[in-house]
Design a protein around this motif. Structure first.
Motif, PDB file in Angstrom:
ATOM      1  N   ASN A 289       0.954  -1.168  -0.201  1.00 27.74           N
ATOM      2  CA  ASN A 289       0.109  -0.148   0.056  1.00 27.74           C
ATOM      3  C   ASN A 289       0.808   1.058  -0.008  1.00 27.74           C
ATOM      4  OD1 ASN A 289      -2.854  -1.042   0.102  1.00 27.74           O
ATOM      5  ND2 ASN A 289      -2.453  -1.818   2.006  1.00 27.74           N
ATOM      6  N   GLN A 290       1.862   1.166   0.653  1.00 24.57           N
ATOM      7  CA  GLN A 290       2.895   2.209   0.796  1.00 24.57           C
ATOM      8  C   GLN A 290       3.430   2.622  -0.535  1.00 24.57           C
ATOM      9  OE1 GLN A 290       5.482   1.242   4.127  1.00 24.57           O
ATOM     10  NE2 GLN A 290       4.079   2.390   5.687  1.00 24.57           N
ATOM     11  N   ILE A 291       3.782   1.486  -1.050  1.00 18.44           N
ATOM     12  CA  ILE A 291       4.300   1.696  -2.466  1.00 18.44           C
ATOM     13  C   ILE A 291       3.365   2.112  -3.448  1.00 18.44           C
ATOM     14  CG2 ILE A 291       5.218   0.652  -4.553  1.00 18.44           C
ATOM     15  CD1 ILE A 291       6.698  -1.435  -2.803  1.00 18.44           C
ATOM     16  N   LEU A 292       2.322   1.795  -3.553  1.00 18.27           N
ATOM     17  CA  LEU A 292       0.904   2.541  -4.348  1.00 18.27           C
ATOM     18  C   LEU A 292       0.640   3.862  -4.073  1.00 18.27           C
ATOM     19  CD1 LEU A 292      -1.761  -0.254  -4.286  1.00 18.27           C
ATOM     20  CD2 LEU A 292      -0.291   0.341  -6.306  1.00 18.27           C
ATOM     21  N   ALA A 293       0.676   3.950  -2.609  1.00 14.51           N
ATOM     22  CA  ALA A 293       0.682   5.315  -2.473  1.00 14.51           C
ATOM     23  C   ALA A 293       1.819   6.242  -2.717  1.00 14.51           C
ATOM     24  CB  ALA A 293       0.434   5.782  -0.775  1.00 14.51           C
ATOM     25  N   LEU A 294       2.963   5.912  -2.586  1.00 12.54           N
ATOM     26  CA  LEU A 294       4.056   6.695  -2.952  1.00 12.54           C
ATOM     27  C   LEU A 294       3.988   6.915  -4.605  1.00 12.54           C
ATOM     28  CD1 LEU A 294       6.825   7.797  -1.945  1.00 12.54           C
ATOM     29  CD2 LEU A 294       7.908   5.733  -2.806  1.00 12.54           C
ATOM     30  N   VAL A 295       3.635   5.924  -5.331  1.00 11.44           N
ATOM     31  CA  VAL A 295       3.608   6.062  -6.893  1.00 11.44           C
ATOM     32  C   VAL A 295       2.686   7.177  -7.036  1.00 11.44           C
ATOM     33  CG1 VAL A 295       2.853   5.180  -8.883  1.00 11.44           C
ATOM     34  CG2 VAL A 295       4.471   3.864  -7.491  1.00 11.44           C
ATOM     35  N   SER A 296       1.418   7.283  -6.361  1.00 12.52           N
ATOM     36  CA  SER A 296       0.208   8.410  -6.690  1.00 12.52           C
ATOM     37  C   SER A 296       0.742   9.655  -6.067  1.00 12.52           C
ATOM     38  CB  SER A 296      -0.852   7.968  -6.152  1.00 12.52           C
ATOM     39  OG  SER A 296      -0.823   7.716  -4.476  1.00 12.52           O
ATOM     40  N   TYR A 297       1.460   9.661  -5.336  1.00 10.71           N
ATOM     41  CA  TYR A 297       2.051  10.782  -4.590  1.00 10.71           C
ATOM     42  C   TYR A 297       3.036  11.407  -5.859  1.00 10.71           C
ATOM     43  CZ  TYR A 297       0.139   9.780  -0.079  1.00 10.71           C
ATOM     44  OH  TYR A 297      -0.418   9.329   0.960  1.00 10.71           O
ATOM     45  N   LEU A 298       3.893  10.481  -6.157  1.00  8.96           N
ATOM     46  CA  LEU A 298       4.802  10.976  -7.211  1.00  8.96           C
ATOM     47  C   LEU A 298       4.190  11.514  -8.522  1.00  8.96           C
ATOM     48  CD1 LEU A 298       7.803   8.256  -6.980  1.00  8.96           C
ATOM     49  CD2 LEU A 298       7.754  10.696  -6.451  1.00  8.96           C
ATOM     50  N   VAL A 299       3.005  10.791  -8.917  1.00  7.88           N
ATOM     51  CA  VAL A 299       2.103  11.172  -9.976  1.00  7.88           C
ATOM     52  C   VAL A 299       1.960  12.782  -9.867  1.00  7.88           C
ATOM     53  CG1 VAL A 299       0.122  11.123 -11.240  1.00  7.88           C
ATOM     54  CG2 VAL A 299       1.853   9.033 -10.742  1.00  7.88           C
ATOM     55  N   VAL A 300       1.393  13.145  -8.460  1.00 11.72           N
ATOM     56  CA  VAL A 300       0.883  14.297  -7.886  1.00 11.72           C
ATOM     57  C   VAL A 300       2.054  15.347  -8.522  1.00 11.72           C
ATOM     58  CG1 VAL A 300       0.111  15.740  -6.301  1.00 11.72           C
ATOM     59  CG2 VAL A 300      -1.135  13.618  -6.684  1.00 11.72           C
ATOM     60  N   LEU A 301       3.263  15.050  -7.778  1.00 15.58           N
ATOM     61  CA  LEU A 301       4.444  15.735  -7.701  1.00 15.58           C
ATOM     62  C   LEU A 301       4.964  16.202  -9.083  1.00 15.58           C
ATOM     63  CD1 LEU A 301       6.857  14.759  -4.922  1.00 15.58           C
ATOM     64  CD2 LEU A 301       5.636  17.044  -5.393  1.00 15.58           C
ATOM     65  N   VAL A 302       4.794  15.185 -10.062  1.00 14.22           N
ATOM     66  CA  VAL A 302       5.107  15.110 -11.446  1.00 14.22           C
ATOM     67  C   VAL A 302       4.040  16.251 -12.294  1.00 14.22           C
ATOM     68  CG1 VAL A 302       5.342  14.113 -13.848  1.00 14.22           C
ATOM     69  CG2 VAL A 302       6.561  13.143 -11.818  1.00 14.22           C
ATOM     70  N   ALA A 303       2.885  15.969 -11.586  1.00 14.38           N
ATOM     71  CA  ALA A 303       1.619  16.714 -12.404  1.00 14.38           C
ATOM     72  C   ALA A 303       2.047  18.324 -11.795  1.00 14.38           C
ATOM     73  CB  ALA A 303       0.557  16.569 -12.038  1.00 14.38           C
ATOM     74  N   ALA A 304       2.407  18.533 -10.722  1.00 14.03           N
ATOM     75  CA  ALA A 304       2.656  19.859 -10.261  1.00 14.03           C
ATOM     76  C   ALA A 304       3.863  20.600 -10.955  1.00 14.03           C
ATOM     77  CB  ALA A 304       2.930  19.900  -8.624  1.00 14.03           C
ATOM     78  N   GLY A 305       4.750  19.842 -11.035  1.00 12.62           N
ATOM     79  CA  GLY A 305       6.064  20.149 -11.973  1.00 12.62           C
ATOM     80  C   GLY A 305       5.728  20.666 -13.088  1.00 12.62           C
TER      81      GLY A 305
END
Lengths: 421, 220
Positions: A289-305
């Motif tokens: 779950n932590q990995i899945l959450a981490l991936v989704s957080y990364l997607v958000v960060l990339v989107a913000a970028g």
């Protein structure tokens, strides 16, 4: 007020002018938002359903082995059976005054992958899968007669198998469907259960006696092999069950039986409390779950970028626009605010579309969860992430807007008023 | 009564060699409210810089600019922006319309940072400059002359006390140039705004009763 409307007017025009990059960054934010919300909501609802959902039992008594395997096998109808226990053990707990309800399960057969569970009519007449709620059949269906080859089918299984009252079927041996393992005995569907949104919806219930009498089944309740003969009563000593589902009169009983069966005994396992056993499973797979959450957080960060990059890259070509606004009396902080609002707007639009993405991901995932476990996840069930994620992502958008906004803030009016040819 | 008073105004730029090159040195210049003055000057004489200093777009090195009784030179940038939004309208040689906005929206933008948006007045101005049927057109859909008229309407949108026009006919042909100057003069007069125009076009300058040689104003 007039000015605020004016700023939004400028923001709206600017986003329209850069429609393609606005659309792409908005969609990337939407994807990130949807992913974050879906991952967190699905996890929260799954944990809740598996650890405290409509189970109705306090404990499971089964063969010596892993409590988790026992629970998965009997409550969620997943996994294989750790083995059987003698019928006499069922009789012992059933007559125990501390036990409110004891229902035997005999597993080992399926029909096109849907499990067939042999049990007693107590499951329908005494068991409450949710406080005050018992199984009910749809329409003119009824529960099976324990002396006949009749079956009651869970709603999801009936829907998927296309079985209805009056239909007949022949079980297949084993928990995994194998076309060559069909039994000769034929069962008639006499009832389809109303949906319970629990794993029971995926089960085909037949009389426990029927399981004993299926061709090729060997009983070892006494330690010796015994094969049931048609028309001949099966002595209790030879009978065996996969598990006994238990409901205690009060929670303290669990502690006592846990001590007696698990800590002092060597024959059986008491999986108790069921929620805690399942919580242990989620603890073990928590890293996933932590990995899945981490991936989704990364997607958000990339989107913000991507918000930052798309606006930042447009600043150079928009310097003249800012200079014109400044020449009309707009202050530096106005230009700064416009850019930050642009970034926040993209994030806000992304969040709104993100709810649609969430809906799509959640619907797909819940269909899989339901097909695999029978548990129904509720798309509209409120989760704090529905509030926290949008706020955080819009704030992230604002932060992403600060860098290009500062660049726009620095625009010199006089040198940028003349068009560059 | 004096609307604009400039005294001992100086502005220098750093040259590529690193030395300071003084481009503005105006000992005294003033104009009364409602007056219309043309300044004649060749390219590179500092006319645009002079107008930008009066508009508060540039900060003077020394001297004083007083517009409508308010000292411009001592103010910070934000305050100069405020004064410009309230008192000054600016017509540029290149019009400086915003491409993503319609004619009406460009005029409304001129109001946004000053007195506030007044859509009816914006429509009235566009009708006055002959673009009543082009309000929803974007700059790219308008002719050069029509773009200039939108710029004129925008400059007057905030009901300024002073309109600055920097080579407003520089991109127009002879016929349209005369028409444009006449329109600018009329609309400033109708709205009680003073007009300070800089140009090197003698035809334009010929329309003004008071036309000064910028070289006599600017003593560099």
């Amino acid at each position: 007020m007039k000015k605020r409307i004016g700023l939004l007017f400028i923001v709206q025009r600017s986003l329209r002018q850069h429609a393609l990059s606005t659309l792409i960054t908005t969609l990337s934010i939407a994807l990130g938002t949807g992913l974050v919300m879906a991952v967190i909501a699905i996890r929260a609802q799954s944990v809740s359903a598996f650890t405290g959902g409509p189970i109705g039992f306090d404990a499971v008594l089964g063969a010596r082995g892993s409590p988790l395997q026992l629970v998965l096998n009997t409550v969620f109808h997943l996994e294989t059976s750790p083995g059987n226990i003698p019928w006499t053990m069922y009789q012992a707990v059933q007559s125990d005054p501390r036990v409110e309800l004891a229902i035997p399960y005999a597993l080992g057969d399926n029909y096109y992958g849907f499990r067939i569970v042999g049990t007693t009519t107590a499951l329908f007449t005494e068991f409450e899968y949710r406080k005050g709620v018992r199984f009910r059949t749809e329409g003119d269906g009824r529960f099976f007669d324990p002396d006949r080859q009749e079956a009651v089918i869970g709603s999801f299984a009936a829907q998927k198998l296309g079985l209805k009252v009056g239909d007949t079927f022949k079980p297949y041996h084993g928990l995994v469907f194998d076309e060559s393992m069909q039994h000769d005995e034929q069962y008639t569907v006499v009832g389809v259960l109303e949906p319970t949104n629990s794993p029971s919806d995926r089960v085909i219930w037949i009389p426990i006696e029927g399981v004993y009498r299926l061709e090729g089944h060997v009983l070892r309740g006494s330690g010796e092999e015994y094969i049931a003969r048609p028309g001949q009563e099966i002595p209790d000593v030879h009978k065996e069950v996969s598990a006994v589902m238990l409901k205690f009169r009060n929670p303290q009983i669990g502690f006592m039986m846990d001590a007696t069966i698990n800590k002092q005994g060597k024959v059986a396992t008491l999986a108790w409390p069921i929620g805690a056993v399942m919580a242990g499973l989620f603890d073990k797979i928590g890293w996933m779950n932590q990995i899945l959450a981490l991936v989704s957080y990364l997607v958000v960060l990339v989107a913000a970028g991507s918000i930052l990059a798309s606006i930042y890259n447009s600043i150079n070509e928009r310097r003249r626009e800012f200079a014109i606004l400044r020449s009309l009396g707009a202050r530096r902080k106005t230009v700064f605010t416009v850019i930050v609002l642009e970034a926040a707007s993209i994030a806000a639009f992304g969040v709104i579309i993100g709810f649609i993405v969430y809906g799509a991901i959640f619907t797909s995932a819940s269909a899989i969860v339901r097909a695999q476990t029978g548990i129904v996840l509720d798309l509209l069930q409120f989760q704090p992430v529905f509030v926290v994620a949008p706020i955080c992502i819009i704030l992230l958008g604002v932060v992403a807007g600060v860098v290009p906004a500062f660049k726009a803030y620095q625009t010199d009016v006089a040198t940028n008023l003349t068009p560059i040819s | 009564m004096s609307l604009l008073t400039v005294t001992n105004l100086e502005k220098a730029y750093a040259s590529p060699e690193g030395s300071q090159s003084r481009i503005i040195n105006v000992p005294h210049f003033e104009m009364d409210a409602g007056k219309q003055i043309a300044l004649r000057g060749s390219s590179g004489a500092g006319k645009t810089t002079f107008l930008n200093l009066i508009a508060g777009i540039l900060q003077a090195d020394r001297g004083h600019i007083v517009v409508a009784g308010e000292e411009m030179t001592g103010l910070g940038e934000s305050e100069r922006d405020r004064l410009r939004a309230h008192y000054i309208g600016y017509i540029f040689q290149t019009f400086n319309l915003l491409a993503g906005y319609t004619a009406l929206e460009n005029v409304m933008l001129g109001m946004m940072f000053g007195t506030g948006i007044d859509t009816n007045f914006a429509r009235h101005l566009l009708e006055r400059v002959g673009l009543g049927d082009r309000m929803q057109y974007r700059p790219s859909q308008l002719s050069v002359g029509q773009q200039q008229r939108v710029a004129v309407a925008r400059a007057i949108a905030n009901r300024p006390r002073l309109v600055l026009a920097d080579e407003p006919t520089g991109n127009l042909d002879y016929h349209h140039a005369n028409e444009a100057v006449t329109l600018i003069r009329e609309i400033c007069h109708e709205n009680s705004a003073a007009l300070l125009i800089v140009s090197h076009d003698s035809e334009v300058l010929g329309q003004f009763e008071e036309a000064k040689d910028f070289a006599q104003v600017n003593c560099v």
